[in-house]
Enzyme design. Sequence first.
Site, short mmCIF file in Angstrom:
data_model
loop_
_atom_site.label_atom_id
_atom_site.label_comp_id
_atom_site.label_asym_id
_atom_site.label_seq_id
_atom_site.Cartn_x
_atom_site.Cartn_y
_atom_site.Cartn_z
N LYS A 178 0.88 -1.19 0.00
CA LYS A 178 0.00 0.00 0.00
C LYS A 178 0.90 1.22 0.00
O LYS A 178 2.04 1.16 0.48
CB LYS A 178 -0.88 0.02 1.25
CG LYS A 178 -2.11 0.88 1.11
CD LYS A 178 -3.21 0.16 0.38
CE LYS A 178 -4.47 0.99 0.27
NZ LYS A 178 -5.57 0.18 -0.26
P1 NAD Z 1 -13.01 7.66 -2.80
O1 NAD Z 1 -11.96 8.67 -2.62
O2 NAD Z 1 -13.57 7.43 -4.16
O3 NAD Z 1 -14.24 7.96 -1.81
C1 NAD Z 1 -14.05 8.20 -0.45
C2 NAD Z 1 -15.35 8.64 0.14
O4 NAD Z 1 -15.17 8.80 1.56
C3 NAD Z 1 -15.85 9.98 -0.40
O5 NAD Z 1 -17.22 9.87 -0.72
C4 NAD Z 1 -15.70 10.92 0.80
O6 NAD Z 1 -16.69 11.92 0.83
C5 NAD Z 1 -15.88 9.96 1.95
N1 NAD Z 1 -15.35 10.50 3.19
C6 NAD Z 1 -14.13 11.01 3.43
N2 NAD Z 1 -14.06 11.46 4.71
C7 NAD Z 1 -15.27 11.22 5.27
C8 NAD Z 1 -15.84 11.47 6.53
N3 NAD Z 1 -15.12 12.03 7.51
N4 NAD Z 1 -17.12 11.09 6.75
C9 NAD Z 1 -17.85 10.51 5.79
N5 NAD Z 1 -17.37 10.25 4.56
C10 NAD Z 1 -16.09 10.61 4.31
O7 NAD Z 1 -12.41 6.29 -2.17
P2 NAD Z 1 -12.79 4.79 -2.53
O8 NAD Z 1 -11.85 4.31 -3.56
O9 NAD Z 1 -14.24 4.68 -2.72
O10 NAD Z 1 -12.37 4.05 -1.17
C11 NAD Z 1 -13.23 4.00 -0.03
C12 NAD Z 1 -12.75 2.91 0.90
O11 NAD Z 1 -12.74 1.67 0.20
C13 NAD Z 1 -11.32 3.06 1.44
O12 NAD Z 1 -11.27 2.48 2.72
C14 NAD Z 1 -10.50 2.23 0.49
O13 NAD Z 1 -9.29 1.78 1.06
C15 NAD Z 1 -11.45 1.07 0.28
N6 NAD Z 1 -11.22 0.31 -0.93
C16 NAD Z 1 -11.21 0.90 -2.16
C17 NAD Z 1 -11.02 0.12 -3.29
C18 NAD Z 1 -11.08 0.70 -4.67
O14 NAD Z 1 -11.02 -0.09 -5.65
N7 NAD Z 1 -11.23 1.99 -4.85
C19 NAD Z 1 -10.79 -1.26 -3.16
C20 NAD Z 1 -10.82 -1.83 -1.89
C21 NAD Z 1 -11.04 -1.03 -0.79
#
Ligand code: NAD
Length: 477
Positions: free
Chosen positions: A149
Site C-alpha cells: 500500500k
Molecule cells: P473515494 O476517494 O472514491 O471515496 C471516499 C469517500 O469517503 C468519499 O465519498 C468521501 O466523501 C468519503 N469520506 C471522506 N471522509 C469522510 C468522513 N469524515 N465522513 C464521511 N465520509 C467521508 O475512495 P474509494 O476508492 O471509494 O475508497 C473508499 C474505501 O474503500 C477506502 O477504505 C479504500 O481503502 C477502500 N477500498 C477501495 C477500493 C477501490 O477499488 N477503490 C478497493 C478496496 C477497498
Amino acid sequence: MSTLTTKKGAKNGQGPSKKPASAGKSAAENVINRSTIFDEVGLPRDADNLYTQTVATMLQASELIGLPHEVKIILAQPKNEIMVHFPVRLDNGEYKLFKGYRVQHNNALGPYKGGLRFHHDVHLDDVKSLAFLMTMKCALMKLPFGGGKGGVKCDPRSMSSNELMRVTRRFCAAISHAIGPDYDIPAPDVGTNAQVMAWFADTYDSLTDSNRSTWDAFRVVTGKPVEVGGSLGREKATGQGVVDVCAELLPELGINIKGMKFSVIGYGNVGSWTARIFHDMGAKLVAVMDHTGGIRNDGGIDAHALASHVSKVGGVAGFEKGAGSSSGKKGSQGATRISAEEFYKTPVDVLVPAALEQMIQTEQANIINAKVIAEGANAPSTPAGDRVLESRGVEIFPAILANAGGVTVSYFEWVQNKSCTSWSAEKVDTELNRMMVAAAGRTKAARSKYKCDMRTAAYCAALETVGKAYAVRGIFP
Ligand code: NAD
C-alpha cells in the site's frame, strides 16, 4: 458448509438487540495482552492502534489454525517500509515538499499489490495496516499477489489537475526503483483514480528500461483507463464485489436484496458503485453520509441521480434540495438533510461503510441500527467499536472478503496486459462473481471449522494459504 444465523433481536427495521456492550475484552484485545510477539517484533500493545489491531486479528486466527511461530513474526511486520520526500511546483510558482509512502508487507504469494492513497491524513501506521490487509485479501482470494500500500500526504480536492499530475509524476519518480510490473503493482485508492494511474504508468514507462514495451511497463499499475490497458469493469469492481458477497451471504440471514433497505458511508468509487448496483437489483438506498454531510429518504434515494450529483458538486450535500432522479422526474428523489447521529440510527438491513478507516467507534457502534455491516472500506471500525457490534449481534462481512472485488479485477487487468488480450465486460463480471463466491465459501467453511466470527474466519482462510506457501518455500537461507 456453515449456515449464518440471524443474530438475536435483529429483526427487519428494528436493528439488533439493545443488549449492552460486553464489559469483557474482545478476542483480539486478549491476544494483544498475552502474545509475546508484540515485544519480539517491537509493536505497541495499544488496542486502539490500527496496525496493532490488524496484527492481533492475524494472531488470533493464527492460533486457531496453528500457524508456525516463524510465519507469525514474519507477518507481524512489513518486509519494506519506504518513505520519500519530494518537491513539487504549485500553480502559483511556489514549491511545496510532499511526503510519500510505499509499504511492501509480504510477497510470499507473488508481487506486492495494493493501492495508492492521496489524502491529507495519510500516516505510516495506516499504510502499514492497509498493506497487511492486502496480503490477507490476496491470499483469501487466492490471487498470485502479496500485499502492499502507498500514499502521499496531500489534499487532492484542493489541488488543480496539473498540480495533481505533478505530484503523481514526482511520487512515481521517487519510488520507481522500488516497484515494478512483476515486483510491486500499485492501484487506485482514496483520492486517486484511473487518470492518476495513467500519469503514474506514463512516468514509470518514461523513466525505466527503454527497451521494454510500453504495454509491459504499464503493467506497473492497475486501475488504468481502458485506453491504456485498463480492464472493462475495473471502475465498478469493488462495489460489484461487495454486492456479490452480499448476494451470497445475505439469504442465509433471511435478507433478500430485492426490497432490502441499506445505507452507505462515503459516496466515492466504492460507495456509489455498491449503491448503484444494489439499486438496480431492487434494494432501497435510504441514507448516505460523506464528508459533506448526511441525507435520508425512507422512500428511497435514486442512487444514480445521487452519483451524478456527487460527480458534479463533489459531495452528497445539496441533493436534499431536489436533485432529480435518473428517470428524469426533477425533485422526485430528494431527501432530508440529517446529522451523523441520525444517519447511524437509520434502520437498515445492511450498512455499507465505504469511506475511511476507524469511523465506527464505540459511540457509533452503540447506535447503529443495521443487521449487517458489509465492509466496503478497509478496517472501518475500531476494536472497541467491533466489540460493541459483536455484542449487539450485528453480522459483519469483513473487508478482506467484501471489498476484494477491486484487487481481483486488478489481477484480471494485469493478466490481460501480460497476455496482450482484452476481456469483455461479461467475462470480467462472470470471473469476478466466480471468485467472490468461492472466497465467500472459503470464509464460511473456516467459520464452521474454527467456530469463530466471519472476520476471524476470513483471516483463517487467508493464513492457511500463506502458511502453505511458507511450508513449501521454506525460509531463506
Ligand atoms: P473515494 O476517494 O472514491 O471515496 C471516499 C469517500 O469517503 C468519499 O465519498 C468521501 O466523501 C468519503 N469520506 C471522506 N471522509 C469522510 C468522513 N469524515 N465522513 C464521511 N465520509 C467521508 O475512495 P474509494 O476508492 O471509494 O475508497 C473508499 C474505501 O474503500 C477506502 O477504505 C479504500 O481503502 C477502500 N477500498 C477501495 C477500493 C477501490 O477499488 N477503490 C478497493 C478496496 C477497498
